[in-house]
Each structure stands twice: as structure tokens, then as C-alpha cells.
Write an enzyme that holds these catalytic residues in place. Structure first.
Site: not given
Ligand code: GLA
Length: 430
Positions: A51, A144, A148, A150, A192, A204
Site C-alpha cells: 500500500h 482472486g 495479480s 488481472s 485496470e 502489479d
Molecule cells: C494491490 C494493488 C496494488 C497495490 C497493492 C498493495 O495489489 O493492485 O497497486 O496497491 O494492492 O500494495
């Protein structure tokens, strides 16, 4: 049905040849033609720096061996036809002149938005008159699972379209063009955010397009610069065990967006552009200011304090972990303990201050640590999804068994496990 805790289930990655063959066969079967090629892109796990991306901070992802494989053939018109192993019976037919973002009349549903959306986003970014295409998708990135899946779809489409439309941005898998790939990252993030409506940062897509085999990617989300940090855990007798909690994880249900909005509110109150502008030294004073700020209620102020504290301390932890990895000493002894402690502290901060873990993630982390992991934390967006544990290579099975047993005793669905070997970025397979 109960799964015995003595036999944890691992989700294997397809070998590139196997993935390419499966995607080609699906393409031939459905479209009765040969694809121009097969392109693939990996899912990711983030070692630390969670985050932080939408706050302009640091992240440290690696590309997984688990990839999306896309067999694709350029068309002479503006039609897009898509099929995947999961929707074999149903081909999505779209028109590049009609598709549009989520909520518009041209909204594209489900996984097709991640593929067709890349063509839409490229055109929004100024590339004109892209050709249509037929594409068949096979992916072994768990859906899910917070790994990542997606972004893997978007990035496989990005490198495929880049090549068949002659854009020349990505370079080859052997000689990637990093500047061109950074542009493709922006296109995939736009896909996205706008086509799928998930307000995510760029970690991601950066991981999927810009990582290197055997390395973690130190990503500075302030300016998009990257450093490839050697991360060959197997050579150090270690492994990164991924625990897919199978707990529901969504980036479009409002929780992720609420965290992002709180960070933006804090930055506004503090008069800075992004929370990454705040140094660890400035943090105590900034938190006092937030506490005293004119919020709707004391609870609001407390939330801003905690969200901000997570982001700033997480960036500091990421810096520290990268410095340790780069100091040239073997990843053992005190250094290994320090890396593990940073991962543990990251999880604690995400649990207490960012409030984005869940019982399944906390149980995975606690059980892995109790069974001998050097460090463990949730990875990705949280609220479900996956955790990672840094473990001795010889202890993978034992620790996976201990986590599976803890899940069974808590009455959770059985988790799945993956071996996170730092792998190659998106590129052409065949
Ligand atoms: C998801 C989001 C990323 C990032 C993470 C948390 O994976 O797609 O952009 O913010 O959460 O680090």
C-alpha cells in the site's frame, strides 16, 4: 469433504512450453487458424512495501513462475474475439470502436475487459487505429488470490498487441526495453482503473512487465525508477512460500478505495502531494497535526493517523530490507533474522494500522512463524488473498503442513501453496 492437513496442496506453475502449447491448441480449436504467436506475463508477490505504490513510495515485488499465456492473431478489422479455458464454450466478440470504460455503454465485462481494455487504453494514450485480434487465454495464476491474475492478463495483452501492431515499446524478452515497458505499465494501469474500475496503483503491472529472473524489483513509485535487486533464495538454501488463503479478495468492493482515499486526505491536510514526501523523522509531528485536524469525528482523525503511520513506516522498512539484500553478505544468521523481522513488522502494521488483513491471513502468518518461518506477512492488497513466508528450502513441506493444520482447526477452507521463484517478465514465448 475434508482435506488431510498432512498433504498441503501446491498450485504448480505451467512450464512455458506447456502454457504456449495449451494456448495454441485452444486458439486452433476455437478459431480454426494458427496464432501469430504466444505471449505470456507473470503474476507477482510483493516481498515488502505494501500500500505504498499509490502513495509514491517503494515496493519490492518479484514475478512469479505462474503466468497468463495468450495466443493471439492480428485481424484486418476492428473486431476482438476472446476465449479462455474457463469460458471455452463462449467466445466474447467485441468491437474496438464501441468498447469503453466501466459504467459507459461500451462497458466490457469480466476478464475480457483486461485484454480488450489494453487496446482501448493504448488508443486513449494516443496510439491510433489499432487492429482487432483473436486471442485464446490459458492462465495458471490463481484467480482472486491476490497474486495479480488481472495484471498478468493485461500485461500479456500489452506485449502481444505491442508486437502485432508494430508499436515497438516492449523490446524482446531477452532484451527488454524498460522505458517502453514503463509506458505499457501506464496503459495497463489505466485499463485496470478505468475499464475494470479498480483504483489500484502500478505495482502489479510494473512487476509483470519490468521484473527480472532471479531478482526482486525495487520500484520507486514516485518517479517510476527501478533497481533489480539479486534475490536468488534457492542459492541461499531458502524459499519464499506463498499461502493462498482462498479467502475472498476484491479490489473493487470499496475497502481498497477507502484506504487510498484516506491516504490522499492525510496528504492534503499535511500540505504534501503524496505521503511518500513525509520522512520517518517528520512522522511524529505530522501525526500530531493529523490528530488535531478538523475531522468529522475523533475516529476519523485516528484513522488518518494510523493509515499514515503505516505508509511512512512501510517505506522505511522497504528501504531497510533492500539495503540488507544489497550489502553483499549471505542471507543467513543475523541478517536473515533482520529481514524476517522487517516482514513480520510489515504484517503487524498492515494488521493494526492499515486494517487490511483478515483472520485467514493472520492465521497463515502466525502458523508459518510458529513452524519456523524466518518472517511472514500478507502480500498484495489484503482483505483475503495471499501471504508469504520466508523459510528454509528444506522446511517448505513441513511449514505448509503446519499452516494447513491451523486452517483445519480454525474451520477455514484449505489454503493452497505456491513456490515463489523470481521469474522472467512478460514477453513472447513462441
Ligand atoms: C494491490 C494493488 C496494488 C497495490 C497493492 C498493495 O495489489 O493492485 O497497486 O496497491 O494492492 O500494495
Amino acid at each position: 469433504m475434508s482435506t488431510s492437513s498432512s498433504s498441503p496442496v501446491f498450485s504448480p506453475a505451467m512450464e512455458p512450453d506447456e502454457g504456449a502449447r495449451a494456448a495454441t491448441e485452444l486458439f486452433r480449436e476455437v478459431f480454426e487458424a494458427e496464432p501469430d504467436g504466444v505471449w505470456s506475463a507473470p503474476g507477482r508477490v510483493n516481498v515488502i512495501g505494501e500500500h505504498t505504490d499509490y502513495n509514491g513510495g517503494l515496493a519490492l515485488p518479484i514475478a512469479l513462475p505462474h503466468r497468463a499465456y495468450l495466443a493471439l492473431r492480428r485481424r484486418d478489422d476492428r473486431t476482438v474475439r476472446l476465449v479462455s479455458t474457463q469460458t471455452r464454450e463462449q467466445v466474447d466478440v467485441l468491437d474496438l470502436d464501441e468498447i469503453g470504460p466501466k459504467g459507459s455503454p461500451g462497458e466490457v465485462r469480466h476478464w475480457a475487459s483486461y485484454i480488450a481494455g489494453v487496446a482501448w487504453a493504448l488508443e486513449q494514450e494516443g496510439v491510433s487505429d489499432l487492429p482487432g485480434f483473436d486471442a485464446a487465454l490459458v492462465s495458471c495464476v490463481p484467480l482472486g488470490g491476490g497474486l495479480s491474475s488481472s495484471a498478468a492478463l493485461e500485461c500479456s495483452a500489452a506485449v502481444a498487441i505491442d508486437e502485432v501492431a508494430g508499436l515497438g515499446l516492449a523490446g524482446s524478452a531477452e532484451q527488454p526495453d524498460d522505458a517502453g515497458r514503463a509506458r505499457l505499465v501506464a496503459v495497463c494501469v489505466r485499463t485496470e482503473n478505468e475499464m475494470a474500475g479498480a483504483p489500484t496503483g502500478g505495482m502489479d503491472q510494473s512487476a509483470s512487465l519490468r521484473c527480472r529472473e532471479g531478482h526482486a524489483l525495487e520500484l520507486d513509485c514516485r518517479d517510476g525508477s527501478v533497481t533489480h535487486v539479486p534475490f536468488d533464495l534457492a542459492a541461499e538454501g531458502l524459499a519464499l512460500l506463498v499461502i493462498d488463503t482462498k479467502a475472498k479478495h476484491s479490489l473493487v468492493d470499496g475497502q481498497y478505495g477507502a484506504r487510498r482515499a484516506a491516504c490522499e486526505r492525510s496528504a492534503r491536510i499535511l500540505g504534501i502531494e503524496l505521503l511518500a514526501d513525509l520522512s520517518a523523522q517528520d512522522l511524529p509531528a505530522a501525526l500530531e497535526r493529523l490528530e488535531a485536524s478538523e475531522q468529522g469525528s475523533q475516529e476519523d482523525a485516528d484513522i488518518l493517523v494510523r493509515r499514515t503511520r503505516h505508509v511512512v513506516t512501510e517505506i522505511a522498512r522497504t528501504k531497510e530490507l533492500v539495503a540488507l539484500l544489497q550489502d553483499g553478505r549471505p542471507l543467513a544468521g543475523e541478517k536473515l533474522a533482520a529481514v524476517g523481522a522487517l516482514m513480520d513488522a510489515s504484517h503487524e502494521s498492515l494488521r493494526v494500522d492499515y486494517e487490511c488483513t483478515c483472520p485467514e491471513l493472520d492465521t497463515a502468518v502466525e502458523a508459518a512463524r510458529a513452524a519456523g518461518a524466518h518472517g511472514a506477512r500478507m502480500t498484495g492488497g489484503g482483505f483475503g488473498g495471499s501471504a508469504i513466508a520466508l523459510v528454509d528450502a528444506g522446511a517448505v513441506q513441513e511449514i505448509a503442513r503446519a499452516v494447513a493444520a491451523a486452517y483445519e482447526s480454525q474451520g477455514f477452507n484449505p489454503p493452497a501453496f505456491l513456490d515463489a521463484v523470481p521469474s522472467a517478465p512478460a514477453g513472447r514465448v513462441h
